[in-house]
Scaffold this active site. Structure first.
Site, PDB file in Angstrom:
ATOM      1  N   LEU A 163     -18.115   5.608 -24.060  1.00 21.00           N
ATOM      2  CA  LEU A 163     -18.305   4.765 -25.233  1.00 21.00           C
ATOM      3  C   LEU A 163     -19.039   5.535 -26.321  1.00 21.00           C
ATOM      4  O   LEU A 163     -19.769   6.489 -26.051  1.00 21.00           O
ATOM      5  CB  LEU A 163     -19.093   3.503 -24.868  1.00 21.00           C
ATOM      6  CG  LEU A 163     -18.442   2.598 -23.818  1.00 21.00           C
ATOM      7  CD1 LEU A 163     -19.426   1.529 -23.367  1.00 21.00           C
ATOM      8  CD2 LEU A 163     -17.180   1.948 -24.376  1.00 21.00           C
TER       9      LEU A 163
ATOM     10  N   ASP B 276     -24.013  10.673 -23.063  1.00 17.86           N
ATOM     11  CA  ASP B 276     -24.347  10.006 -21.796  1.00 17.86           C
ATOM     12  C   ASP B 276     -23.105   9.752 -20.938  1.00 17.86           C
ATOM     13  O   ASP B 276     -23.177   9.054 -19.936  1.00 17.86           O
ATOM     14  CB  ASP B 276     -25.098   8.697 -22.050  1.00 17.86           C
ATOM     15  CG  ASP B 276     -24.303   7.707 -22.885  1.00 17.86           C
ATOM     16  OD1 ASP B 276     -23.166   8.047 -23.281  1.00 17.86           O
ATOM     17  OD2 ASP B 276     -24.810   6.602 -23.154  1.00 17.86           O
TER      18      ASP B 276
ATOM     19  N   ASN C 203     -12.873   5.549  -1.185  1.00 16.08           N
ATOM     20  CA  ASN C 203     -12.819   4.882   0.121  1.00 16.08           C
ATOM     21  C   ASN C 203     -14.093   5.123   0.910  1.00 16.08           C
ATOM     22  O   ASN C 203     -14.410   4.404   1.852  1.00 16.08           O
ATOM     23  CB  ASN C 203     -11.615   5.376   0.916  1.00 16.08           C
ATOM     24  CG  ASN C 203     -10.313   4.770   0.417  1.00 16.08           C
ATOM     25  OD1 ASN C 203     -10.314   3.841  -0.390  1.00 16.08           O
ATOM     26  ND2 ASN C 203      -9.198   5.300   0.888  1.00 16.08           N
TER      27      ASN C 203
ATOM     28  N   THR D 243      -6.922   3.675  -2.069  1.00 18.63           N
ATOM     29  CA  THR D 243      -6.646   2.253  -1.901  1.00 18.63           C
ATOM     30  C   THR D 243      -7.775   1.362  -2.391  1.00 18.63           C
ATOM     31  O   THR D 243      -7.565   0.470  -3.214  1.00 18.63           O
ATOM     32  CB  THR D 243      -6.339   1.952  -0.422  1.00 18.63           C
ATOM     33  OG1 THR D 243      -5.140   2.633  -0.064  1.00 18.63           O
ATOM     34  CG2 THR D 243      -6.165   0.462  -0.191  1.00 18.63           C
TER      35      THR D 243
ATOM     36  N   HIS E 292       1.779   8.426   5.205  1.00 13.47           N
ATOM     37  CA  HIS E 292       0.818   9.410   5.711  1.00 13.47           C
ATOM     38  C   HIS E 292       1.391  10.149   6.923  1.00 13.47           C
ATOM     39  O   HIS E 292       1.239  11.365   7.044  1.00 13.47           O
ATOM     40  CB  HIS E 292      -0.481   8.715   6.116  1.00 13.47           C
ATOM     41  CG  HIS E 292      -1.378   8.379   4.977  1.00 13.47           C
ATOM     42  ND1 HIS E 292      -2.014   9.334   4.218  1.00 13.47           N
ATOM     43  CD2 HIS E 292      -1.762   7.177   4.472  1.00 13.47           C
ATOM     44  CE1 HIS E 292      -2.742   8.746   3.292  1.00 13.47           C
ATOM     45  NE2 HIS E 292      -2.609   7.430   3.421  1.00 13.47           N
TER      46      HIS E 292
ATOM     47  N   ASP F 261       0.837  -1.197   0.000  1.00  6.91           N
ATOM     48  CA  ASP F 261       0.000   0.000   0.000  1.00  6.91           C
ATOM     49  C   ASP F 261       0.877   1.254   0.000  1.00  6.91           C
ATOM     50  O   ASP F 261       1.804   1.380   0.796  1.00  6.91           O
ATOM     51  CB  ASP F 261      -0.901  -0.009   1.241  1.00  6.91           C
ATOM     52  CG  ASP F 261      -2.089   0.915   1.100  1.00  6.91           C
ATOM     53  OD1 ASP F 261      -1.978   1.932   0.402  1.00  6.91           O
ATOM     54  OD2 ASP F 261      -3.138   0.615   1.699  1.00  6.91           O
TER      55      ASP F 261
ATOM     56  N   HIS G  97      -0.933   2.725  -5.263  1.00 10.40           N
ATOM     57  CA  HIS G  97      -0.847   4.150  -5.584  1.00 10.40           C
ATOM     58  C   HIS G  97       0.429   4.693  -4.972  1.00 10.40           C
ATOM     59  O   HIS G  97       1.145   3.977  -4.255  1.00 10.40           O
ATOM     60  CB  HIS G  97      -2.061   4.919  -5.053  1.00 10.40           C
ATOM     61  CG  HIS G  97      -2.309   4.713  -3.591  1.00 10.40           C
ATOM     62  ND1 HIS G  97      -1.484   5.223  -2.607  1.00 10.40           N
ATOM     63  CD2 HIS G  97      -3.272   4.006  -2.925  1.00 10.40           C
ATOM     64  CE1 HIS G  97      -1.929   4.860  -1.414  1.00 10.40           C
ATOM     65  NE2 HIS G  97      -3.012   4.110  -1.572  1.00 10.40           N
TER      66      HIS G  97
END
Length: 863
Positions: free
Chosen positions: A746, A742, A231, A210, A316, A172, A360
């Site tokens: 796509l 929309d 999250n 995460t 962090h 992580d 990440h």
């Protein structure tokens, strides 16, 4: 690529949090899934909303069993602690730590003691429970990290192994730049990198959080597709909130798509535990995986995963540049070393494939760099903000008639010269983010500048009682930002030896993992085959999609008098017989295709009608349905000159006698709509001769454009195309319209477009794309390139204002190129949005072309 909506309520699995204050981390066991009522297919729910607490029974002989025991029996699997359902003796029998995790000289040959965490007794190899350094300390073997790199040309597995097992080692918050610390800090990870296959970095999906990224790794889906858009998130249909500290996250209804472990079990391949309760030490997780690898053939899983909460926790707390980060990285490396030593001890180090991967990166962020919405809005108490490194805004009160997202956007747009966030309606976010098509994504989104946070008001920022900030690092920013990039390393018999590959996005890994296990992937957002260059041998060989609609080649010459465009300038052509000469030029194919379609004609992958139109300086695929080109392609040499446009051509359009008047646009539509103008897909400024310039003003080169957008488009064509051609020794450019009303990423069908442009014969594109290709080796001109290609692509939002750029009142040279860099894109994104297929005729292999199509030019500095 399947439509994303199909993933919203199909196959499901629960994923669990490991956040501070919650005693669980991501977890799954192969046989944990039970079929839920009301679901027609797929792995149904895991767990109810309320834990059961029966603890009768024992874990003797059952520690970390692969099959979850159901009520009323107690459990001994890896997640029983998370659900307070463990047997009473789970801690005593399964979480032993006596004498530590390593052998020492004095322990060699010890009498077996079942209380020990691992063993150094003479029988431990036979029983599969040695400490991972047993043979090193007690038998004189070398550590795996001390051995030379060896090329494993074929898997060397013990008898009974049907396929090389796959171990996914996920970490992580592992910022890609941490790898620069090298072997002094991380010798085991560095050896995996240098001896195996690695990329400079791997790009996470947005938001760079995460939960969205771990589930993307597992499914190959964007967050808008699998449903885990953050999250924390609110679902207006469920009227429920998913967040790290609540139990709602255990409800299966939040989780879409098919994760790898379900793909495996549905195809008869056993999967081991993917996630672990946070109370289980890392060393115990490794020892458990190693013990599972010794199970009998019919019980042994083929795929395993290890998860570490580090270095995210420390990142962090201390920030990515803090000196305190060294120890957490050393600890992770130590665990990697234990895994590799353990595999070597089991003679599996030449058998197993290992993927070392992050979710990440990490950025330097503190409380002092926080933007408060209370400085912009007067009603912040009426909104709910998901704060931090990105902002998602919704009304605090349901059915609030006064809540107006557009008004809030207006009050947040370009209000301060030093503003550190940019507000968007979600449909206006850069298409490369793939972050709009889900009801859990709020209408208002704030892209926050790196190193900054956003909050409602100062009281919302949590600090320690001392007033100091409790964090120094965070993540969640734009996924092209270099600090958000993470690590990828592949090592083992199936990965290439000592190979560096270009960066790629994590949506592609699911397909690779399926290939490693011999599985057929479920529908996903990755491009299967684009990472074939990572592997020594490829079980999947991609094929080019079949063309659905072949073009027409007009042969009829309509009369000039048949056209009434309302803006023709043919009466100004002198001499008069020159007009006939100009029209005759339009039917001369010559070498146009070889010069302007360097990589073959784009294929149309849906049913429609379109014509191929040749010109001296460009070629177009003209849609009889949309009355504009689907694509226009041209090649610009390094020596090309930008020329001015004659006065008599600045405000008029020529009819194209090859195309029926009924399939041609009419300028009266623009004269009657003061909000709309028109532009050209091939730039008249780049015409090679005065005669060729007339071709650029044909109605079949015309597309509708807002006047504000024309500033962007004209600067791109007049200045940037020439700049790129000069820098890159020539470029090929393909441009065209996109219709995505929309905002699902796509191509909109003709019927879908009609719903949004009712009453208009000329549909207005939502975006325009441009694909700029050159030789990777700039010493070779674009039209004579025999090596790898380089591509930059853009999906530019077609909007009636330029408010996204706060300095748009200034000269275009001050802001247009930065706007384009924000809207950089992959060729694959453009293909999904247009249902076109590019690069169909080259000397490169098709997997190489897929790699090119999935490349994103981030315009970021090196990691």
């Amino acid at each position: 690529m399947a439509r994303r909506s199909s993933f919203q309520s199909c196959q499901i699995i629960s994923l669990f949090t490991f956040a501070v204050g919650v005693n669980i981390c991501l977890g799954f066991t192969a046989h944990r899934i039970k079929r839920a009522e009301g679901w027609e297919e797929g792995p149904p729910t895991v767990l109810s909303d309320s834990p059961w607490t029966n603890i009768s029974g024992s874990c003797k002989g059952r520690c970390f069993e692969l099959q979850e025991a159901g009520p009323p029996d107690c459990r001994c699997d890896n997640l029983c602690k998370s659900y307070t359902s463990c047997c009473h003796d789970f801690d005593e029998l399964c979480l032993k730590t006596a004498r530590g995790w390593e052998c020492t000289k004095d322990r060699c040959g010890e009498v077996r003691n079942e209380e020990n965490a691992c063993h150094c007794s003479e029988d431990c190899l036979a029983r599969g429970d040695c400490c991972t350094n047993y043979q090193v300390v007690c038998k004189g073997e070398s550590h795996w990290v001390d051995d030379d790199c060896e090329e494993i040309k074929a898997a060397e597995c013990p008898a009974g192994f049907v396929r090389p097992p796959l171990i996914i080692f996920s970490v992580d918050g592992f910022r890609a730049s941490y790898m620069k610390k090298g072997s002094k800090v991380m010798p085991n990870i560095e050896k995996l990198r240098s001896c195996g296959t690695h990329s400079p970095y791997m790009r996470p999906v947005y938001p760079t959080k995460t939960f969205p990224n771990l589930y993307t790794l597992a499914t190959g889906l964007y967050p808008e597709s699998h449903g885990i858009v953050g999250n924390s998130m609110y679902d207006p249909v469920f009227d429920a909130t998913f967040h790290l500290r609540g139990r709602e996250k255990f409800n299966h209804r939040w989780w879409g798509g098919q994760p790898l472990w379900i793909t495996a079990t549905k195809q008869g391949v056993k999967a081991g535990t993917f996630f672990w309760s946070v109370v289980i030490p890392h060393e115990r997780r490794i020892l458990t995986i190693l013990q599972w690898l010794t199970l009998p053939d019919h019980e042994r899983p083929s795929v395993y995963a290890f998860y570490s909460e580090q270095p995210d926790f420390s990142g962090h707390k201390y920030g990515p540049f803090g000196p305190e980060m060294t120890n957490p990285l050393r600890e992770i490396d130590k665990i990697v070393g234990q895994l590799m030593d353990g595999l070597k001890q089991l003679k599996l180090h030449r058998c197993v494939n290992v993927i070392f991967v992050g979710d990440h990166g990490m950025e330097d962020v503190t409380c002092d760099r926080t933007e408060f919405l209370s400085n912009y809005l007067t009603n912040v108490d009426d909104i709910t903000l998901v704060p931090g490194t990105l902002g998602r805004i919704r009304s605090k009160f349901s059915n609030n008639a006064k809540y107006d997202p557009k008004a809030i956007i207006a009050n947040l747009t370009c209000k301060k010269p030093d503003q550190h966030f940019k507000p968007y309606l979600k449909q206006h976010l850069p298409k490369r983010l793939h972050y709009a098509n889900n009801r859990r994504i709020e209408d208002i989104h704030l892209l926050v500048e790196r190193r900054w946070h956003v909050a409602r008001k100062p009281l919302d920022v949590y600090k320690k009682p001392s007033g100091k900030c409790f964090f120094q690092g965070d993540h969640g920013f734009d996924n092209k930002v270099n600090s958000m990039q993470t690590v990828f390393v592949g090592y083992g018999s199936t990965f290439k030896y000592k190979t560096k590959v270009p960066p790629f996005e994590n949506i592609e890994l699911y397909n690779v993992m399926c290939d490693l296990l011999g599985l057929k992937p479920a529908p996903n957002n990755g491009t299967h085959g684009s990472l074939n260059h990572l592997l020594r041998t490829n079980t999947f060989r991609p094929t080019m999609p079949e063309e659905v609609t072949r073009p027409n080649y007009p042969g009829i010459m309509y009369l000039q008098s048949d056209f009434d465009l309302g803006c023709t300038c043919d009466d100004k052509v002198e001499p008069k017989n020159k007009l006939d000469e100009l029209n005759k030029r339009l039917h001369t194919k010559g070498s146009t295709e070889e010069r302007h379609l360097l990589y073959g004609r784009p294929a149309v992958l849906y049913r429609t009608r379109y014509d191929i139109l040749y010109h001296t300086d460009f070629e177009s695929g003209y849609s009889e349905i949309f009355l504009m080109p689907l694509w226009t392609s041209y090649t610009v040499s390094k020596q090309a000159e930008v020329s001015s446009v004659p006065d008599h051509l600045t405000s008029c359009v020529r009819p194209d006698v090859r195309v029926s008047p009924s399939f041609s646009q009419n300028c009266l539509a623009y004269k009657n709509d003061k909000q709309m103008s028109y532009g050209f897909l091939f730039p008249p400024y780049l015409s090679s001769s005065p005669e060729a310039k007339y071709d650029a003003f044909l109605v079949t080169n015309m597309v509708p454009m807002y006047p504000a957008f024309k500033r962007v488009w004209n600067y791109f064509q007049r200045v940037l195309v020439k700049k790129y051609a000069s820098e890159r020794n020539g470029v090929n450019v393909i441009s065209g319209p996109i219709f995505d009303y929309d905002y699902d990423g796509l191509h909109d069908t003709e019927d879908k477009i009609k719903q949004y442009v009712e009453g208009s014969s000329i549909p207005v594109p939502t975006h325009y794309y441009s694909i700029i290709t050159s030789c990777l080796d700039f010493t070779q001109p674009a039209d004579k390139c025999d090596g790898p290609l380089s591509v930059s692509s853009f999906i530019l939002p077609h909007r009636p204002d330029n408010e996204e750029s706060c300095n748009s009142s200034e000269d275009e040279s001050k802001w247009v190129e930065e706007l384009m860099k924000m809207h950089t894109a992959r060729v694959r994104d453009i293909e999904h949005l247009t249902s076109l297929d590019f690069f169909r005729k080259t000397s490169r292999s098709y997997p190489e072309i897929l790699t090119l199509k999935t490349y994103l030019h981030t315009y970021e500095s090196e990691i």
